[in-house]
Design a protein around this motif. Structure first.
Motif, short mmCIF file in Angstrom:
data_model
loop_
_atom_site.label_atom_id
_atom_site.label_comp_id
_atom_site.label_asym_id
_atom_site.label_seq_id
_atom_site.Cartn_x
_atom_site.Cartn_y
_atom_site.Cartn_z
N TYR A 110 -29.82 13.43 -19.89
CA TYR A 110 -28.67 14.23 -19.56
C TYR A 110 -29.14 15.02 -18.32
N ASP A 136 -23.55 17.78 -19.07
CA ASP A 136 -23.50 18.45 -20.11
C ASP A 136 -22.95 17.83 -21.29
N SER A 137 -23.85 17.23 -22.27
CA SER A 137 -23.49 16.49 -23.42
C SER A 137 -22.23 17.16 -24.35
N GLN A 138 -21.79 18.39 -24.04
CA GLN A 138 -20.79 18.84 -25.10
C GLN A 138 -19.50 18.94 -24.52
N THR A 139 -19.44 18.81 -23.23
CA THR A 139 -18.15 18.62 -22.45
C THR A 139 -17.59 17.41 -22.58
N GLU A 140 -16.33 17.45 -22.95
CA GLU A 140 -15.86 16.15 -23.04
C GLU A 140 -14.61 15.65 -21.80
N GLN A 141 -14.14 14.55 -21.49
CA GLN A 141 -13.60 14.25 -20.41
C GLN A 141 -12.19 14.04 -20.86
N SER A 142 -11.21 14.13 -19.72
CA SER A 142 -9.80 13.47 -20.03
C SER A 142 -9.72 12.21 -19.78
N SER A 160 -10.75 11.37 -15.98
CA SER A 160 -12.21 11.72 -15.80
C SER A 160 -13.18 10.62 -16.36
N THR A 178 -8.85 15.31 -24.56
CA THR A 178 -9.85 14.63 -24.17
C THR A 178 -10.25 13.43 -24.95
N ASN A 227 -17.08 11.57 -23.81
CA ASN A 227 -17.83 11.58 -22.64
C ASN A 227 -18.41 10.35 -22.28
#
Lengths: 201, 569
Positions: free
Chosen positions: B50, B56-62, B65, B166, B169
């Protein structure tokens, strides 16, 4: 989209190093240390020469040897490398016949082979394994019935008695794994090596 | 059919069922980010990946994305593999000195491995260097499977979450699937397969002088490391041309058993992971049951058909005690060949341990139908789960229509948008399969590739486009597919089957995630009972299968009638 380009490239490179370099090379090292015979192709040597692999069939044609399954493999024509010709048990080009069940080519081939086999042993039904091509073209095995069918021909060629040959087939028949998985088989190369140990043709 | 054959099939099914819950639980913990046994030895590697990639493994995606990330990654994979195949002659680990692939073959093969299809226009031991097998094929076996798992998880998160924007990820799912799931299982499986006799070396092909004094060149290579992930990732692209029929690629009955277990292991486990994520394991078992019904019907039909043998050989006085042996290996016989054929086409694996082209007409029909149903009978890793979930949406929609009520599934109201997207995904299969088959059966470039004539020749083309679109990869291999026409059209069919299905599926995932939770009421159709399972099976067969009936009638069914009347072509 552009913000994804960096992670896409970087992760692809890292995963390639892990799964495409480290993993196969580590497996190769482990295999060579733990199971060197299998890892190098289960080769058989006789008088210092490699005579084949216990897992790869050979194209036996002599009357004094047990024959294997039909093989549909081909190879380059030795006289003209741009052409391919039938080359049974070519272990560098595995392939099946891919003939469909209603193919005239299949039925003609089976009819011709059946006639030959019936002449050789008129007293038994011709087993399917002896007139059908294997999936790989390199099948090292035949069924015990297919080995027994060939006993009269080999007995004649080698001057051995049939009971002796039947006993040899019995010794070289491998049953199912734990009596459950797979089918009973006879390894043709192993059987023929044992045959040579009994007496030369 | 023999008792022993059925015992082998039932042992397989019992073991698979027993493994489903433990595997499902493990997958759940991995993707939920919980600590597992491998967190200590591999956690640093995951975090390092990472950091290097700037993720950033804590951030998720829509959903958009997530889909774009997946597409970007797949594009990089395609370009890298395409270039690798073109540059083969200049790269290391090439003891046989194989040169570059032709551009059309490289295009076809690169798409094939990126889409988890692994159609073999190439010839394994006659085309691919060891370097290509390791750096190219093995890598894509891992990452295309990891991509599938990620996509399935994204859809399930859509069901499991409430009013969310979201769905996970992609980079995290990709990395975790590879590090904690695919790689460790592959290592254990590869060692087992080597023990059973599979080669794993980097030496040049071996020259032997046979017992009768003939020269035999024996192809070798790093086989086991490729084959382990080829089966686990439901990829199916062979190290050798003859695939798992080759004695080096499948030496024993035991190696065969492990290989078919690997095919279904993750797809079966994912049904349970799904159940855990939506907080009702019974929901997972309902999908498992529907898949099992279709699997067992398939294997019974195929096994029965092949056990009958070829009637035209019977009339010649050939003894076929176990059945049709053309194209089959002695050590597998008919039971293990038909079990393998059913499993490999239920899942989008496509490895073969017998030549499907030489199956009896009805025996060869089963693999074809399995693929036409959309690879949802366990299916490819991830792909099977997201496929059957779309069918589940159609099933509850039809049930809703029958009683005149807005359908719900897992607490989400299923509305027009989801059904439109789902149908869009499902309809791209018949469009590609029937469209391309129709075109190739009237073009000379298409007909030139046929090995068999008559109805079987038509079946060869139908099978090819079905296999490519369904991302399976098995073949009626008599077809000469390594021509510019087939390489390009099959390549396009694979792209349609993968990405034209995935994008609407991901849009559905996004739409579902955004919905709020609707608690079940007295009028909610229960989706864990026998009625739902029967309805789901019915929808898969009717919506998925019926479209193809006319085409099937022209191929295998006509051939079956021909064989009974003793006709040959």
């Amino acid at each position: 989209m552009f913000s994804h380009i960096r992670p896409a490239i970087v992760l692809f490179v890292l995963l390639t190093l892990l799964t495409g370099v480290a993993y196969p090379l580590a497996m190769t090292g482990a295999a060579q240390a733990l199971f060197p015979a299998q890892a190098n192709g289960s080769l058989i040597t006789k008088n210092g020469h490699i005579i084949g692999s216990s897992l790869i069939g050979q194209n036996f044609v002599g009357d004094g040897y047990f024959h294997g399954r039909l093989s549909a493999t081909s190879g380059a024509d030795p006289t003209d490398a741009s052409k391919t010709i039938s080359s049974p048990y070519n272990a560098a080009n595995s392939v099946g016949s891919n003939l469909g069940p209603t193919s005239k080519a299949l039925l003609d081939r089976v009819a011709a082979d059946t006639a030959k086999l019936k002449a050789e042993n008129p007293n038994a039904l011709v087993p399917a394994e002896l007139v059908t091509a294997s999936g790989s073209g390199l099948d090292p095995h035949i069924s015990p019935e297919s080995a027994l069918f060939q006993v009269p021909r080999i007995a004649r060629a080698r001057g051995l008695n049939e009971q002796q040959l039947q006993a040899l087939i019995g010794v070289h028949t491998d049953g199912r794994w734990l009596g459950l998985l797979g089918e009973p088989v006879v390894n043709v190369l192993a059987l023929n090596l044992a045959l040579d140990a009994v007496g030369k043709p | 059919m023999t008792i022993n054959g059925w015992i082998q099939i039932l042992i397989y099914f019992a073991l698979l069922t027993a493994l489903t819950r433990p595997v499902g639980g493990y997958l759940y913990r991995v993707f939920n980010g919980e600590r597992i046994l491998l967190s200590r030895p591999l956690g640093w590697l995951e975090r390092g990946f990472y950091r290097c990639a700037g993720v950033d493994s804590q951030t998720e995606q829509s959903w958009i994305s997530y889909t774009l990330a997946m597409l970007a990654f797949n594009l990089v994979c395609f370009v890298a593999l395409f270039l690798l195949l073109l540059a083969q002659g200049h790269l290391p680990f090439n003891p046989q000195g194989f040169g570059a692939l032709t551009p059309d073959l490289a295009f076809n093969t690169a798409i094939s491995f990126v889409t988890n299809t692994n159609w073999q226009s190439y010839g394994g031991e006659t085309t691919m260097s060891y370097g290509t097998q390791m750096l190219g094929l093995t890598v894509h076996n891992f990452v295309s499977a990891a991509t599938g798992i990620g996509l399935a998880l994204a859809l399930v998160r859509g069901f499991a979450r409430r009013s969310a924007s979201t769905i996970g990820n992609f980079w995290v799912d990709l990395t975790r699937a590879t590090l904690y799931v695919l790689l460790p299982i592959s290592i254990v499986a590869a060692l087992f397969l080597i023990w059973q006799g599979m080669p794993q070396n980097l030496s040049a092909y071996t020259n032997a002088l046979t017992l009768e004094g003939v020269k035999q060149t024996i192809a070798q290579g790093p086989v086991a490391s490729q084959v382990a992930i080829k089966m686990l990732g439901t990829n199916g692209g062979g190290f050798f041309n003859a695939n798992a029929a080759h004695p080096f690629e499948n030496p024993t009955a035991l190696s065969n058993f492990l290989q078919i277990l690997l095919i279904f292991l993750i797809p079966a486990g994912l049904t349970n992971t799904f159940g855990r994520m939506v907080k009702s394991e019974l929901q997972g078992w309902a999908l498992y049951s529907a898949m099992s019904v279709l699997f067992l019907v398939g294997v019974a039909t195929c096994y029965w058909a092949e056990s009958q043998g070829n009637p035209q050989l019977t009339t010649m006085g050939i003894s076929q005690p176990i059945g049709n042996m053309e194209g089959k290996e002695t050590r597998f016989g008919v039971a293990n060949s038909t079990l393998f054929a059913t499993i490999t086409t239920d899942a989008s694996c496509g490895a073969v341990n017998a030549m499907h082209d030489s199956f009896t007409p009805l025996g060869g029909l089963v693999p074809m139908v399995n693929m036409m149903l959309g690879e949802v009978i366990f299916g490819g890793v991830g792909a099977g789960l997201y496929g059957i979930l779309l069918y589940a949406l159609i099933a509850v929609f039809i049930a809703g229509l029958m009683v005149g009520r807005t359908p719900e599934y897992l607490g989400k109201k299923i509305e027009a948008r989801e059904i439109k997207l789902t149908m869009l995904a499902i309809l791209c299969l018949p469009l590609s399969i029937l469209g391309f088959t129709a075109v190739s059966s009237v073009l000379s470039q298409g007909l030139a590739g046929l090995a068999n004539t008559g109805p079987h020749g038509f079946s060869e083309m139908l099978y090819a486009y079905t296999s490519a679109t369904a991302n399976n990869g098995s073949a009626f291999a008599g077809l000469t597919a390594n021509t510019p026409f087939y390489n390009v059209t099959l390549g396009i069919a694979m792209l349609i089957g993968r990405f034209a299905f995935i994008v609407p599926m991901m849009a559905t995932a996004g739409a579902l995630a955004a919905k709020k939770y609707t608690p079940p009421s007295a009028g909610t159709f229960p989706t864990t009972g026998g009625l739902f399972i029967a309805l789901l099976v019915g929808v898969i067969v009717i919506v998925g299968g019926l479209t193809f009936f006319p085409a099937i009638a022209l191929g295998p069914i006509v051939e079956h009638l021909a064989i009974l009347t003793g006709k040959a072509y």
